[in-house]
Write a protein that holds these residues in place. Structure first.
Motif: not given
Ligand SMILES: [Zn+2]
Length: 320
Positions: A151, A167, A220-221, A283
Motif C-alpha cells: 500500500h 497499514e 502487509h498487515y 501478512e
Molecule cells: Zn495489505
C-alpha cells in the motif's frame, strides 16, 4: 596414619590431573566448534560468481477490457487444451501468471504450468518473452532481494479498529528495518518504495522484475471483517515451487515474534502471481486484533521480524 595421608594425597593428585585433562579437552572442542561456526558464517557472506540464463517464458495474456486485477471472476482464467485440436480441456491458468514455454505452432503455444500441467493455449492468450533467470544464490552476499512495503499514498491499506493506525505506515517502517538488517550482513537490498507513495500493482511487479532479484518479499498487515475475529501472521506463495521458501520463513518467524503462526498458504495475490521470480507475501498480523496490534506496534517488533527473516534467508542460501 602416615600411610593413609600419603594415599589421600596421591588420590588428590590423580583427581586434579584428570580434571585438568578433561578441562583442556573441552576447551579445545569449544575452539573447534567456534572455528567451524566462523567458517560457515564467513562462507555465507562471500560473493560467489553468479551465472544467469535467458529462457523463454509465457505470461498469460491480460486483456484490460476483460481483466480487473482487484476482482476475481471466471474471465480471469484461460483454458488449457490437451492437444492441438483443442477438444479436451485439461485445466485453466490465471491471466497474468507466468508459465514455462515448450513450443509453438502458428495458432497455439504449448506451455507447462508450475504445478506440472502441460497443454496448449491460443497464441492470442499468451505473450512469449525471453527472461533472465539467476542461478540459486549460495551466500547472503549473492542474494538480491526486493522488499515491497504494501500500500502507500492514497491507499492506506488496513486500519486498526480505532482507525488511527494505517497499514501503509507500518509496512514502510517494517520494510526499512528489514532492509537495514539484511544490508548489514551483505544482502543486496532494493525497495519498491521508500516513502509514502502510491504504486499500482503492475508498477510493483515491473520494478521488481527490473531488479532481477532472487526473492521478492511483499510486507502487509492483515484485516478481518470482524474485529478480533482472527490473529497471527501468514506467509503466502502463489507458485507451488516457492512453498518451501514460504514454509522456511513461517517456521523462522514463529520462533522470533510473539504472534500465532498461520503457516504458509497458497495466496492468489497479484504481486506474487505476476512475477516469474520467487515471490512471497507476508501478512504480519491483524491490525484489528487487539492482541496482534499490541505486539505489532511494540518497540522491537520490526527488528524481531527482520531477525526471523534473516535466519530464514540463511537457511535458504545454505540449502543451495
Ligand atoms: Zn495489505
Amino acid at each position: 596414619m602416615k600411610k593413609a595421608k600419603l594415599f589421600t594425597a596421591l588420590i588428590l593428585v590423580i583427581a586434579v590431573t584428570v580434571l585438568l585433562v578433561v578441562k583442556t579437552r573441552h576447551a579445545s572442542e569449544g575452539e573447534q566448534s567456534e572455528e567451524a561456526t566462523e567458517t560457515t558464517t564467513s562462507s555465507l557472506t562471500e560473493t560467489t560468481t553468479r551465472t544467469q540464463q535467458k529462457i523463454k517464458k509465457v505470461q498469460i495474456y491480460v486483456d484490460p477490457s476483460l481483466y480487473d486485477a482487484t476482482v476475481e471472476s471466471e474471465s480471469d482464467y484461460v483454458q488449457l487444451y490437451q492437444t492441438t485440436d483443442m477438444t479436451t480441456v485439461v485445466g485453466e491458468v490465471h491471466r497474468g501468471s507466468w508459465v514455462e514455454y515448450l513450443s509453438q505452432t502458428a495458432d497455439l503455444i504449448q506451455i507447462k504450468t508450475d504445478d506440472g500441467l502441460t497443454g496448449y493455449i491460443p497464441q492470442a492468450n499468451g505473450e512469449i518473452s525471453e527472461v533472465t533467470i539467476n542461478d540459486a544464490p549460495k551466500t547472503l552476499s549473492d542474494l538480491k532481494i526486493v522488499l515491497d512495503a504494501g500500500h502507500g499514498g492514497s491507499d492506506s491499506g488496513a486500519l486498526s479498529t480505532d482507525g488511527t493506525i494505517m497499514e501503509k505506515d507500518l509496512t514502510l517502517q517494517t520494510v526499512l528495518t528489514i532492509g537495514q538488517t539484511l544490508s548489514d550482513v551483505g544482502v543486496q537490498v532494493s525497495y519498491t518504495r521508500q516513502e509514502d507513495q502510491y504504486l499500482a500493482l503492475a508498477d510493483i511487479t515491473a520494478i521488481s522484475l527490473d531488479a532481477e532479484p532472487d526473492l521478492f518479499l511483499s510486507i502487509h498487515y492483515d484485516n478481518y471483517n470482524v474485529p478480533n475475529g482472527n490473529q497471527g501472521f501468514t506467509v503466502y506463495y502463489y507458485y507451488p515451487s516457492y512453498e518451501t521458501i514460504a514454509t522456511t520463513i513461517a517456521d523462522q518467524l514463529v520462533s522470533h515474534v510473539d504472534l500465532v503462526s498461520n503457516g504458509s498458504r497458497f495466496g492468489n495475490y497479484f504481486v506474487i502471481r505476476e512475477q516469474y521470480v520467487p515471490a512471497i507475501l507476508i501478512e504480519l498480523g491483524y491490525l484489528n486484533s487487539d492482541h496482534d496490534l499490541q505486539v505489532i506496534t511494540s518497540d522491537g517488533y520490526a527488528a524481531q521480524v527482520a531477525t526471523g527473516l534473516l535466519a530464514a534467508l540463511k537457511e535458504m542460501v545454505a540449502a543451495n
